[in-house]
Each structure stands twice: as structure tokens, then as C-alpha cells.
Design an enzyme around this catalytic site. Structure first.
Site, PDB file in Angstrom:
ATOM      1  N   GLY A  82     -89.094  92.569  -0.879  1.00 60.18           N
ATOM      2  CA  GLY A  82     -89.437  92.330   0.520  1.00 60.18           C
ATOM      3  C   GLY A  82     -88.236  92.448   1.427  1.00 60.18           C
ATOM      4  O   GLY A  82     -88.004  91.606   2.294  1.00 60.18           O
ATOM      5  N   ALA A  83     -87.476  93.527   1.264  1.00 53.92           N
ATOM      6  CA  ALA A  83     -86.183  93.640   1.956  1.00 53.92           C
ATOM      7  C   ALA A  83     -86.253  94.385   3.287  1.00 53.92           C
ATOM      8  O   ALA A  83     -85.237  94.484   3.976  1.00 53.92           O
ATOM      9  CB  ALA A  83     -85.174  94.346   1.047  1.00 53.92           C
ATOM     10  N   THR A  84     -87.423  94.895   3.670  1.00 57.40           N
ATOM     11  CA  THR A  84     -87.468  95.703   4.892  1.00 57.40           C
ATOM     12  C   THR A  84     -87.759  94.903   6.150  1.00 57.40           C
ATOM     13  O   THR A  84     -87.718  95.455   7.251  1.00 57.40           O
ATOM     14  CB  THR A  84     -88.514  96.835   4.764  1.00 57.40           C
ATOM     15  N   GLY A 103     -87.739  90.685   8.118  1.00 57.34           N
ATOM     16  CA  GLY A 103     -87.504  89.258   8.110  1.00 57.34           C
ATOM     17  C   GLY A 103     -86.311  88.784   7.312  1.00 57.34           C
ATOM     18  O   GLY A 103     -85.208  89.336   7.388  1.00 57.34           O
ATOM     19  N   GLY A 154     -85.684  88.904   4.091  1.00 54.33           N
ATOM     20  CA  GLY A 154     -85.162  89.856   3.117  1.00 54.33           C
ATOM     21  C   GLY A 154     -84.223  90.862   3.740  1.00 54.33           C
ATOM     22  O   GLY A 154     -83.163  91.186   3.176  1.00 54.33           O
ATOM     23  N   TYR A 187    -101.979  80.312   0.819  1.00 53.87           N
ATOM     24  CA  TYR A 187    -100.529  80.433   0.923  1.00 53.87           C
ATOM     25  C   TYR A 187     -99.826  79.299   0.187  1.00 53.87           C
ATOM     26  O   TYR A 187     -98.903  79.527  -0.609  1.00 53.87           O
ATOM     27  CB  TYR A 187    -100.117  80.447   2.397  1.00 53.87           C
TER      28      TYR A 187
END
Length: 284
Positions: free
Chosen positions: A18-20, A22, A24, A170
Site C-alpha cells: 500500500g505504498a502509493t 497515504g 505508505g 474494518y
């Protein structure tokens, strides 16, 4: 393992899911600036290429690669794990990818409740598949980005077929991450690999927060707390711990129920087809 054994980040290989976006993305900027070799994950290859260009331009770090995988498909999660597992080394796994509180129920390509798959089963799958590679390093770390929002799992209705609720979806997935953290830490205890989970900060200005909740924390706070678990030498021997921001904290009581943790592992294996690794299979 002593704190003096901790290698500088410039000598480490780190996978961030999830690096693209926020947290990350911001964490990738910080670790790239510190010279780490980064394996960056996202589901959009165009955003991935843009991220690599941005990081190289701003930090000068050329030891960056991008891996595409959509966590809404179990096969893609498995393929990502297998690709990374084929590499020579991995010093840190940051399980960060996730979705927030959804407004309506969604199913994954595999027919599973989407939040549970993306926020938890992806963490389980990668943790299992990458355990042997992590165990090759005497200084490896696993950091699971969880949340202070936690709700107990009803093992009779984990997919929330009878009563779906976005907050429950969640919060139960985030608690499942912490339950896995405790089991994974015990598996790897004494092998030089630490496994910890954290709530990085509350309601940071990310796409899973904005539009639903009022922002309460800065992104920088979340990055600092996460980066601390990634590389602080003082935490070299700390494992099996849930952190609320920078401090050890008590998770929901279900996280400490060994029978429920065992049930979760059995369910995870059933849903993914990937068994939780056994200690004798790890490198000494």
C-alpha cells in the site's frame, strides 16, 4: 540479538504494501531518503511508476522497485508473496495496505468480505509466504499497521453475511491483524525476527479518512511511529507487542485468547489455502 546488531536502514531491504497513497507513500519517502532498498507495492502500475520517479528525483535513491498486486484477488496476493520470496533477502515487511470503513458491503473476486480479505488475509498470506526469507536475516522485522479501532470476530459470521456493518468489518479485520501478530511473534521468537503491530495515529489525512471522519492527527506522526518500529535499534528485541502510537498498549481482549487465535489461523488457512508456517521448517 543486541541493539548493536541492528543494521543501518541503508543496508536493509524493506517491503511496504500500500505504498502509493497515504501513510505508505509518506513512509516510502522517509525510508528512501535514508537509503533503504525498497520494494513498493500498489495495485495501480501507473501510480507505481509515478511514485518511483518521484522518490528517485527527490531522494536520489535508485534502489527502488514496484510490485503490482490487487489484494481483492487472493491469487494476486499469493503471486506477490512468491515473487518477493524468490529474492535474496528481506529485512523488513511492512503490512500497511488496507481499505477503511466501507459504505456498502463488497465482495472480493474470491467471494469473501472485501475488508477482511484486503486488511487481514493479505497480511496473513504475505506473512506466511515471506517467513522463510525473513528468517534468513538475523535482524528482520515485521510491522503490521493496524488500528485502535478493534472489534471481536464472531466465528459463526466472519464474512458478516447476516449483518454487515462497515465499522465492524474494518475493526474485526484490524483485530485479526493483531491476533496474527501475536501468533507470528511466538513462531519467530528467538530467531532474530520481531513481529509487532501498531495504531500509527488517529484519523490522519488519508483517502480512507477524508470525507468520512474529521482529521485528528498529522501524517508525519503516523510515519514517525511506523518508522520507529521499522528501524529503531532500541526495539531490536521487542516482539509480540501492540503499540498505540509510540507506546505499548493493551489490545482488545480477544487478541489474548489463544483458542480464538488458533481458530483464526485455521480459518485463514482454509480461506487462502496457505498454511501457517511451522517452526521446524524455518532456517536456524
Amino acid at each position: 540479538m543486541s541493539t548493536s546488531d541492528t543494521a543501518p536502514l541503508s543496508d536493509q531491504t524493506i517491503l511496504i504494501t500500500g505504498a502509493t497513497d497515504g501513510l505508505g507513500r509518506a513512509l516510502a519517502h522517509r525510508l528512501a531518503a535514508e537509503g533503504a532498498t525498497l520494494i513498493l507495492h500498489g495495485r495501480n502500475p501507473v501510480k507505481g511508476r509515478d511514485l518511483l520517479d518521484e522518490l528517485r528525483d527527490r531522494t536520489g535513491n535508485q534502489r527502488l522497485t514496484f510490485e503490482t498486486a490487487d489484494f481483492a484477488e487472493l491469487d494476486q496476493i499469493r503471486a506477490l508473496g512468491e515473487r518477493v520470496a524468490a529474492r535474496d533477502r528481506l529485512d523488513v515487511l511492512v503490512n500497511n495496505a488496507g481499505i477503511g470503513v466501507e459504505r456498502a458491503p463488497q465482495r472480493s473476486a474470491d467471494g469473501l468480505e472485501l475488508t477482511f480479505q484486503v486488511d487481514y488475509l493479505a497480511t496473513y498470506t504475505l506473512s506466511c509466504l515471506l517467513t522463510p526469507l525473513l528468517a534468513l536475516s538475523s535482524r528482520a522485522r515485521v510491522v503490521n499497521v493496524s488500528s485502535a479501532g478493534q472489534a471481536p470476530l464472531d466465528f459463526q459470521d466472519v464474512m458478516l453475511d447476516h449483518r454487515w456493518d462497515g465499522v465492524q468489518a474494518y475493526c474485526q479485520a484490524k483485530l485479526a491483524q493483531i491476533m496474527l501478530t501475536f501468533e507470528h511473534a511466538e513462531l519467530l521468537r528467538g530467531r532474530g525476527v520481531t513481529v509487532n503491530a501498531l495504531h500509527p495515529a488517529s484519523y490522519m489525512p488519508t483517502k480512507i479518512v477524508e470525507g468520512l471522519f474529521a482529521v485528528q492527527s498529522t501524517l508525519e506522526e503516523g510515519v514517525a511511529n511506523t518508522a520507529r518500529l521499522v528501524g529503531d535499534p532500541a526495539l531490536a528485541e521487542v516482539t509480540g507487542t501492540y503499540f498505540n502510537r509510540a507506546r505499548p498498549a493493551r489490545a482488545h481482549h480477544q487478541a489474548y485468547d489463544e483458542q480464538d487465535r488458533a481458530r483464526l489461523l485455521a480459518l485463514s488457512e482454509k480461506l487462502t489455502g496457505i498454511p501457517f508456517p511451522a517452526a521446524p521448517q524455518l532456517a536456524a
